[in-house]
Design a protein around this motif. Sequence first.
Motif, PDB file in Angstrom:
ATOM      1  N   UNK A  54       0.821  -1.219   0.000  1.00  0.00           N
ATOM      2  CA  UNK A  54       0.000   0.000   0.000  1.00  0.00           C
ATOM      3  C   UNK A  54       0.850   1.262   0.000  1.00  0.00           C
ATOM      4  N   UNK A  55       1.921   1.254   0.785  1.00  0.00           N
ATOM      5  CA  UNK A  55       2.837   2.407   0.800  1.00  0.00           C
ATOM      6  C   UNK A  55       3.549   2.567  -0.537  1.00  0.00           C
ATOM      7  N   UNK A  56       3.959   1.442  -1.124  1.00  0.00           N
ATOM      8  CA  UNK A  56       4.635   1.498  -2.429  1.00  0.00           C
ATOM      9  C   UNK A  56       3.699   2.089  -3.483  1.00  0.00           C
ATOM     10  N   UNK A  57       2.424   1.757  -3.390  1.00  0.00           N
ATOM     11  CA  UNK A  57       1.439   2.299  -4.341  1.00  0.00           C
ATOM     12  C   UNK A  57       1.272   3.802  -4.108  1.00  0.00           C
ATOM     13  N   UNK A  58       1.160   4.181  -2.842  1.00  0.00           N
ATOM     14  CA  UNK A  58       0.933   5.599  -2.496  1.00  0.00           C
ATOM     15  C   UNK A  58       2.075   6.496  -2.944  1.00  0.00           C
ATOM     16  N   UNK A  59       3.302   6.011  -2.805  1.00  0.00           N
ATOM     17  CA  UNK A  59       4.479   6.867  -3.031  1.00  0.00           C
ATOM     18  C   UNK A  59       5.296   6.392  -4.222  1.00  0.00           C
ATOM     19  N   UNK A  60       4.616   5.975  -5.288  1.00  0.00           N
ATOM     20  CA  UNK A  60       5.332   5.380  -6.418  1.00  0.00           C
ATOM     21  C   UNK A  60       6.004   6.418  -7.319  1.00  0.00           C
ATOM     22  N   UNK A  61       6.922   5.910  -8.133  1.00  0.00           N
ATOM     23  CA  UNK A  61       7.708   6.738  -9.048  1.00  0.00           C
ATOM     24  C   UNK A  61       7.022   6.808 -10.417  1.00  0.00           C
ATOM     25  N   UNK A  62       7.709   7.437 -11.370  1.00  0.00           N
ATOM     26  CA  UNK A  62       7.207   7.531 -12.747  1.00  0.00           C
ATOM     27  C   UNK A  62       6.990   6.162 -13.369  1.00  0.00           C
ATOM     28  N   UNK A  86       9.572   7.407  -4.103  1.00  0.00           N
ATOM     29  CA  UNK A  86      10.212   8.657  -3.684  1.00  0.00           C
ATOM     30  C   UNK A  86      11.137   8.483  -2.479  1.00  0.00           C
ATOM     31  N   UNK A  87      11.020   7.358  -1.797  1.00  0.00           N
ATOM     32  CA  UNK A  87      11.917   7.129  -0.668  1.00  0.00           C
ATOM     33  C   UNK A  87      11.562   7.995   0.534  1.00  0.00           C
ATOM     34  N   UNK A 104       7.444  14.187   5.920  1.00  0.00           N
ATOM     35  CA  UNK A 104       7.205  15.317   5.028  1.00  0.00           C
ATOM     36  C   UNK A 104       6.618  14.888   3.684  1.00  0.00           C
ATOM     37  N   UNK A 105       6.825  13.624   3.290  1.00  0.00           N
ATOM     38  CA  UNK A 105       6.249  13.118   2.033  1.00  0.00           C
ATOM     39  C   UNK A 105       4.792  12.751   2.188  1.00  0.00           C
ATOM     40  N   UNK A 106       4.349  12.703   3.422  1.00  0.00           N
ATOM     41  CA  UNK A 106       3.064  12.115   3.727  1.00  0.00           C
ATOM     42  C   UNK A 106       1.924  12.803   3.009  1.00  0.00           C
ATOM     43  N   UNK A 107       0.924  12.010   2.705  1.00  0.00           N
ATOM     44  CA  UNK A 107      -0.283  12.560   2.101  1.00  0.00           C
ATOM     45  C   UNK A 107      -1.299  12.786   3.206  1.00  0.00           C
ATOM     46  N   UNK A 108      -2.236  13.666   2.943  1.00  0.00           N
ATOM     47  CA  UNK A 108      -3.215  14.029   3.985  1.00  0.00           C
ATOM     48  C   UNK A 108      -3.969  12.826   4.540  1.00  0.00           C
ATOM     49  N   UNK A 109      -4.157  11.809   3.691  1.00  0.00           N
ATOM     50  CA  UNK A 109      -4.920  10.652   4.179  1.00  0.00           C
ATOM     51  C   UNK A 109      -4.068   9.678   4.988  1.00  0.00           C
ATOM     52  N   UNK A 110      -2.809   9.998   5.217  1.00  0.00           N
ATOM     53  CA  UNK A 110      -1.940   9.129   6.003  1.00  0.00           C
ATOM     54  C   UNK A 110      -2.275   9.220   7.489  1.00  0.00           C
ATOM     55  N   UNK A 111      -2.360   8.060   8.120  1.00  0.00           N
ATOM     56  CA  UNK A 111      -2.629   8.049   9.565  1.00  0.00           C
ATOM     57  C   UNK A 111      -1.348   7.847  10.355  1.00  0.00           C
ATOM     58  N   UNK A 132      15.227   0.525   4.827  1.00  0.00           N
ATOM     59  CA  UNK A 132      16.393   1.161   4.224  1.00  0.00           C
ATOM     60  C   UNK A 132      15.853   2.032   3.109  1.00  0.00           C
ATOM     61  N   UNK A 133      16.342   3.273   3.023  1.00  0.00           N
ATOM     62  CA  UNK A 133      15.844   4.138   1.970  1.00  0.00           C
ATOM     63  C   UNK A 133      16.901   5.136   1.541  1.00  0.00           C
ATOM     64  N   UNK A 134      16.903   5.412   0.256  1.00  0.00           N
ATOM     65  CA  UNK A 134      17.681   6.523  -0.274  1.00  0.00           C
ATOM     66  C   UNK A 134      16.653   7.496  -0.829  1.00  0.00           C
ATOM     67  N   UNK A 135      16.626   8.692  -0.247  1.00  0.00           N
ATOM     68  CA  UNK A 135      15.613   9.672  -0.623  1.00  0.00           C
ATOM     69  C   UNK A 135      15.685   9.963  -2.120  1.00  0.00           C
ATOM     70  N   UNK A 136      14.535   9.870  -2.780  1.00  0.00           N
ATOM     71  CA  UNK A 136      14.473  10.103  -4.211  1.00  0.00           C
ATOM     72  C   UNK A 136      14.765   8.860  -5.045  1.00  0.00           C
TER      73      UNK A 136
END
Length: 148
Positions: A54-62, A86-87, A104-111, A132-136
């Motif tokens: 679900x998170x991968x779907x919400x914050x997916x790339x091009x 987006x990481x 800061x990336x969060x969407x308004x519907x995030x709990x 583990x994440x690399x921003x961007x």
Amino acid sequence: SVREVNLCDVVHSAIADNKYLLRQSNISIQIDDIETKVYTDEKWVRFILNQIIGNAIKYHAEQPILHFGATKTNDKIVLSISDNGIGIPKSDLPRIFEKGFTGENSQKKSTGMGLYLVRQIGQELKIEVEAVSVYGKGMEIRLWFPVV
């Protein structure tokens, strides 16, 4: 209930649970050889995977890719779920498992409850959860299952 579970089957079930949203977001799925068995509660692992997907779907790339892989160490089996989204900024990473945390990336519907629940359920099932994440560049969640 805890029993022998094929990781491949649980991953495929979780992907099926999310197939409509995955298709809608044009997310390519890559699954390495994850034909490995673990002793765990399939229902709760599926819940964990659904949160991560679900998170991968919400914050997916091009051109989004969601990748599943598994490796075995001496005493653990690691299921890795990574995306090229987006990481997470380095400053947020240590806090993503906190209850109610939305970065800061969060969407308004995030709990801010998804990854918190992932960590809590993981602890109950003796599954270590690591991010583990690399921003961007993307995000990787690793689930460390004990080998019984």
